[in-house]
Design a protein around this motif. Structure first.
Motif, PDB file in Angstrom:
ATOM      1  N   LEU A 117       9.286   6.937   3.833  1.00 26.59           N
ATOM      2  CA  LEU A 117      10.206   7.486   2.833  1.00 26.59           C
ATOM      3  C   LEU A 117      10.794   6.380   1.958  1.00 26.59           C
ATOM      4  CD1 LEU A 117      12.233  10.248   4.742  1.00 26.59           C
ATOM      5  CD2 LEU A 117      10.286  10.526   3.196  1.00 26.59           C
ATOM      6  N   LEU A 118      10.913   5.185   2.512  1.00 25.22           N
ATOM      7  CA  LEU A 118      11.404   4.033   1.752  1.00 25.22           C
ATOM      8  C   LEU A 118      10.260   3.282   1.081  1.00 25.22           C
ATOM      9  CD1 LEU A 118      13.998   2.648   4.333  1.00 25.22           C
ATOM     10  CD2 LEU A 118      14.509   3.895   2.229  1.00 25.22           C
ATOM     11  N   ALA A 119       9.139   3.166   1.782  1.00 24.46           N
ATOM     12  CA  ALA A 119       8.006   2.406   1.239  1.00 24.46           C
ATOM     13  C   ALA A 119       7.339   3.116   0.072  1.00 24.46           C
ATOM     14  CB  ALA A 119       6.976   2.154   2.344  1.00 24.46           C
ATOM     15  N   ALA A 120       7.298   4.449   0.101  1.00 26.32           N
ATOM     16  CA  ALA A 120       6.624   5.202  -0.958  1.00 26.32           C
ATOM     17  C   ALA A 120       7.241   4.949  -2.341  1.00 26.32           C
ATOM     18  CB  ALA A 120       6.627   6.692  -0.629  1.00 26.32           C
TER      19      ALA A 120
ATOM     20  N   ILE B 102       6.169  -8.351   2.693  1.00 30.42           N
ATOM     21  CA  ILE B 102       7.010  -7.639   3.663  1.00 30.42           C
ATOM     22  C   ILE B 102       6.286  -6.417   4.221  1.00 30.42           C
ATOM     23  CG2 ILE B 102       9.099  -6.229   3.878  1.00 30.42           C
ATOM     24  CD1 ILE B 102      10.461  -8.174   1.950  1.00 30.42           C
ATOM     25  N   SER B 103       5.521  -5.738   3.365  1.00 32.67           N
ATOM     26  CA  SER B 103       4.865  -4.486   3.756  1.00 32.67           C
ATOM     27  C   SER B 103       3.584  -4.690   4.547  1.00 32.67           C
ATOM     28  CB  SER B 103       4.553  -3.650   2.502  1.00 32.67           C
ATOM     29  OG  SER B 103       5.714  -3.417   1.738  1.00 32.67           O
ATOM     30  N   ILE B 104       2.980  -5.862   4.438  1.00 40.65           N
ATOM     31  CA  ILE B 104       1.685  -6.111   5.085  1.00 40.65           C
ATOM     32  C   ILE B 104       1.742  -5.902   6.595  1.00 40.65           C
ATOM     33  CG2 ILE B 104       0.177  -8.021   5.779  1.00 40.65           C
ATOM     34  CD1 ILE B 104       0.192  -8.945   2.895  1.00 40.65           C
ATOM     35  N   ARG B 105       2.850  -6.254   7.198  1.00 33.70           N
ATOM     36  CA  ARG B 105       3.001  -6.140   8.657  1.00 33.70           C
ATOM     37  C   ARG B 105       2.710  -4.721   9.134  1.00 33.70           C
ATOM     38  NH1 ARG B 105       3.655  -4.952  13.151  1.00 33.70           N
ATOM     39  NH2 ARG B 105       5.021  -5.781  14.755  1.00 33.70           N
ATOM     40  N   TRP B 106       2.994  -3.717   8.306  1.00 33.27           N
ATOM     41  CA  TRP B 106       2.827  -2.323   8.728  1.00 33.27           C
ATOM     42  C   TRP B 106       1.653  -1.629   8.047  1.00 33.27           C
ATOM     43  CZ3 TRP B 106       7.765  -3.344   6.148  1.00 33.27           C
ATOM     44  CH2 TRP B 106       8.636  -4.049   6.985  1.00 33.27           C
ATOM     45  N   THR B 107       1.289  -2.077   6.848  1.00 32.81           N
ATOM     46  CA  THR B 107       0.204  -1.407   6.126  1.00 32.81           C
ATOM     47  C   THR B 107      -1.150  -2.069   6.356  1.00 32.81           C
ATOM     48  OG1 THR B 107       0.572  -2.747   4.144  1.00 32.81           O
ATOM     49  CG2 THR B 107       1.794  -0.687   4.310  1.00 32.81           C
ATOM     50  N   GLY B 108      -1.146  -3.378   6.543  1.00 29.68           N
ATOM     51  CA  GLY B 108      -2.393  -4.123   6.679  1.00 29.68           C
ATOM     52  C   GLY B 108      -2.816  -4.720   5.354  1.00 29.68           C
ATOM     53  N   LEU B 109      -3.240  -5.977   5.374  1.00 31.32           N
ATOM     54  CA  LEU B 109      -3.574  -6.657   4.124  1.00 31.32           C
ATOM     55  C   LEU B 109      -4.862  -6.126   3.500  1.00 31.32           C
ATOM     56  CD1 LEU B 109      -6.006  -8.991   4.594  1.00 31.32           C
ATOM     57  CD2 LEU B 109      -4.177 -10.061   5.897  1.00 31.32           C
ATOM     58  N   LEU B 110      -5.673  -5.404   4.288  1.00 28.93           N
ATOM     59  CA  LEU B 110      -6.920  -4.873   3.742  1.00 28.93           C
ATOM     60  C   LEU B 110      -6.695  -3.673   2.825  1.00 28.93           C
ATOM     61  CD1 LEU B 110      -9.297  -5.065   6.854  1.00 28.93           C
ATOM     62  CD2 LEU B 110      -9.164  -6.635   4.916  1.00 28.93           C
ATOM     63  N   VAL B 111      -5.542  -2.986   2.981  1.00 31.90           N
ATOM     64  CA  VAL B 111      -5.313  -1.766   2.198  1.00 31.90           C
ATOM     65  C   VAL B 111      -4.041  -1.814   1.350  1.00 31.90           C
ATOM     66  CG1 VAL B 111      -6.564  -0.344   3.873  1.00 31.90           C
ATOM     67  CG2 VAL B 111      -4.088  -0.593   4.082  1.00 31.90           C
ATOM     68  N   ILE B 112      -3.256  -2.879   1.449  1.00 26.67           N
ATOM     69  CA  ILE B 112      -1.979  -2.929   0.742  1.00 26.67           C
ATOM     70  C   ILE B 112      -2.141  -2.766  -0.765  1.00 26.67           C
ATOM     71  CG2 ILE B 112      -2.062  -5.466   0.701  1.00 26.67           C
ATOM     72  CD1 ILE B 112       1.102  -3.256   0.802  1.00 26.67           C
ATOM     73  N   ASN B 113      -3.177  -3.345  -1.334  1.00 26.20           N
ATOM     74  CA  ASN B 113      -3.365  -3.251  -2.768  1.00 26.20           C
ATOM     75  C   ASN B 113      -3.658  -1.814  -3.200  1.00 26.20           C
ATOM     76  OD1 ASN B 113      -3.509  -4.719  -5.321  1.00 26.20           O
ATOM     77  ND2 ASN B 113      -5.655  -4.128  -5.345  1.00 26.20           N
ATOM     78  N   SER B 114      -4.407  -1.097  -2.389  1.00 26.12           N
ATOM     79  CA  SER B 114      -4.717   0.305  -2.692  1.00 26.12           C
ATOM     80  C   SER B 114      -3.456   1.157  -2.692  1.00 26.12           C
ATOM     81  CB  SER B 114      -5.717   0.860  -1.676  1.00 26.12           C
ATOM     82  OG  SER B 114      -6.906   0.111  -1.677  1.00 26.12           O
ATOM     83  N   LEU B 115      -2.524   0.867  -1.788  1.00 29.95           N
ATOM     84  CA  LEU B 115      -1.282   1.621  -1.718  1.00 29.95           C
ATOM     85  C   LEU B 115      -0.436   1.417  -2.973  1.00 29.95           C
ATOM     86  CD1 LEU B 115      -0.317   0.926   2.002  1.00 29.95           C
ATOM     87  CD2 LEU B 115      -1.162   3.064   1.041  1.00 29.95           C
TER      88      LEU B 115
ATOM     89  N   LEU C 165       4.821   9.207  -2.504  1.00 33.00           N
ATOM     90  CA  LEU C 165       5.586   9.844  -1.430  1.00 33.00           C
ATOM     91  C   LEU C 165       4.745  10.900  -0.714  1.00 33.00           C
ATOM     92  CD1 LEU C 165       8.343   9.951  -0.062  1.00 33.00           C
ATOM     93  CD2 LEU C 165       9.035  11.678  -1.737  1.00 33.00           C
ATOM     94  N   PHE C 166       4.073  11.741  -1.487  1.00 27.91           N
ATOM     95  CA  PHE C 166       3.227  12.778  -0.893  1.00 27.91           C
ATOM     96  C   PHE C 166       2.107  12.158  -0.055  1.00 27.91           C
ATOM     97  CE2 PHE C 166      -0.839  15.037  -1.216  1.00 27.91           C
ATOM     98  CZ  PHE C 166      -0.532  16.209  -0.531  1.00 27.91           C
ATOM     99  N   SER C 167       1.441  11.156  -0.603  1.00 22.77           N
ATOM    100  CA  SER C 167       0.307  10.539   0.085  1.00 22.77           C
ATOM    101  C   SER C 167       0.736   9.852   1.371  1.00 22.77           C
ATOM    102  CB  SER C 167      -0.390   9.539  -0.845  1.00 22.77           C
ATOM    103  OG  SER C 167      -0.895  10.178  -1.997  1.00 22.77           O
ATOM    104  N   CYS C 168       1.881   9.175   1.314  1.00 25.57           N
ATOM    105  CA  CYS C 168       2.367   8.463   2.500  1.00 25.57           C
ATOM    106  C   CYS C 168       2.717   9.433   3.630  1.00 25.57           C
ATOM    107  CB  CYS C 168       3.583   7.612   2.148  1.00 25.57           C
ATOM    108  SG  CYS C 168       3.203   6.085   1.262  1.00 25.57           S
ATOM    109  N   VAL C 169       3.440  10.498   3.314  1.00 27.68           N
ATOM    110  CA  VAL C 169       3.839  11.466   4.340  1.00 27.68           C
ATOM    111  C   VAL C 169       2.625  12.228   4.865  1.00 27.68           C
ATOM    112  CG1 VAL C 169       5.197  13.537   4.802  1.00 27.68           C
ATOM    113  CG2 VAL C 169       6.175  11.708   3.412  1.00 27.68           C
ATOM    114  N   ALA C 170       1.777  12.702   3.944  1.00 27.33           N
ATOM    115  CA  ALA C 170       0.584  13.446   4.357  1.00 27.33           C
ATOM    116  C   ALA C 170      -0.367  12.559   5.156  1.00 27.33           C
ATOM    117  CB  ALA C 170      -0.133  14.006   3.124  1.00 27.33           C
ATOM    118  N   GLY C 171      -0.528  11.306   4.728  1.00 27.76           N
ATOM    119  CA  GLY C 171      -1.398  10.381   5.440  1.00 27.76           C
ATOM    120  C   GLY C 171      -0.878  10.055   6.826  1.00 27.76           C
ATOM    121  N   LEU C 172       0.444   9.914   6.959  1.00 24.02           N
ATOM    122  CA  LEU C 172       1.050   9.632   8.262  1.00 24.02           C
ATOM    123  C   LEU C 172       0.821  10.804   9.214  1.00 24.02           C
ATOM    124  CD1 LEU C 172       2.829   7.726   9.982  1.00 24.02           C
ATOM    125  CD2 LEU C 172       4.827   8.932   9.073  1.00 24.02           C
TER     126      LEU C 172
END
Length: 280
Positions: free
Chosen positions: A30-33, A199-212, A239-246
């Motif tokens: 909810l904060l990252a989106a 800061i976000s890489i720790r939870w998203t992963g460096l392989l996909v952070i740019n796509s997010l 926001l929709f993608s993050c919640v739905a993806g989770l």
């Protein structure tokens, strides 16, 4: 955090939100989106997608430097290195005659290779492989607070400087003629991008952070007709993608970051079809 857990359980009584670690992950997205949506709109408008990718992949070098210097918290070294790298890229871009993509490519490939060499030489590469794919399910309340602080800082800078950044993106020479300090503006957003990506890489992963960062803004650009709607749609899509993806990652047992990217990609395809249909 119990107060927020109670609210989530009352308003959203879904099975995937029953565990506390899923509630933490939900609060985090909810904060990252909005972070990804706001920052992504600048990244796409300023053609900085390759820049954010370079920052993400250079995280390994920051970790390696932290290991060599004996820094216990790798995030400190990662942020420090990403800020230096971001400032170096923007400075060389303004002062040099080489194209931006070439400059970013040189810095990116060099830093990634250096990180792999240093970590493998010290025997720590396997230890930090988790940063490749990330794990938002392990996020703690203290780390959620980091996201909140990042969002407040970004929103404040956005409100103060977005118009100047938009003018700089459209025509830098005209912006300078109007008294806009284009180098300072680009450097500010570059450093913000570097810090938030790291800061976000720790939870998203460096392989996909740019796509997010890129996909929500790219999707929004296909269906929006004004700068205001562009930003709003970018945040809403993120926001929709993050919640739905989770939620989907919980149901099928997949990596959360990668699943969120897949949902983002699906939304992009829908927006692409809508954009094409409008032109017919």
């Amino acid at each position: 955090m119990q107060f927020f857990y109670t609210i989530i359980s009352t308003i959203l009584p879904f099975s995937w939100l029953e565990p506390d670690f899923m509630k933490n992950a939900f609060l985090a997205v909810l904060l990252a989106a909005p972070l990804f949506g706001l920052l992504g709109s600048v990244v796409v408008s300023n053609q900085m997608a390759f820049f954010s990718d370079a920052i993400g992949h250079s995280a390994l070098t920051g970790i390696a430097i932290g290991v060599l210097l004996g820094i216990k918290n790798p995030l400190i070294a990662m942020i420090g290195f990403s800020l230096v790298l971001g400032a170096a890229i923007i400075t060389v871009k303004f002062k040099g005659k080489t194209s931006a993509d070439t400059i970013i490519g040189v810095f990116s490939s060099t830093s990634v290779a250096l990180g792999i060499v240093l970590l493998s030489a010290t025997g720590n590469f396997a230890k930090y492989q988790r940063y490749l794919v990330g794990d938002i399910l392990s996020i703690t309340p203290a780390e959620i607070l980091q996201l909140l602080v990042s969002l407040v800082v970004l929103a404040t800078v956005f409100a103060l400087l977005y118009n100047k950044m938009l003018l700089t993106n459209m025509h830098s020479m005209f912006a300078r003629s109007r008294g806009v300090k284009t180098f300072a503006i680009e450097l500010t957003f570059a450093l913000l991008t570097a810090a938030i990506v790291t800061i976000s890489i720790r939870w998203t992963g460096l392989l996909v952070i740019n796509s997010l960062l890129v996909l929500p803004a790219a999707s929004s650009r296909l269906v929006s007709r004004s700068a205001r709607r562009y930003i709003l749609f970018s945040v809403c899509i993120s926001l929709f993608s993050c919640v739905a993806g989770l939620a989907l990652s919980w149901e099928i047992g997949s990596a959360s970051g990668a699943t969120i990217v897949i949902v983002n990609a699906a939304v992009f395809i829908v927006c692409l079809v809508i954009g094409i249909a409008k032109k017919i």
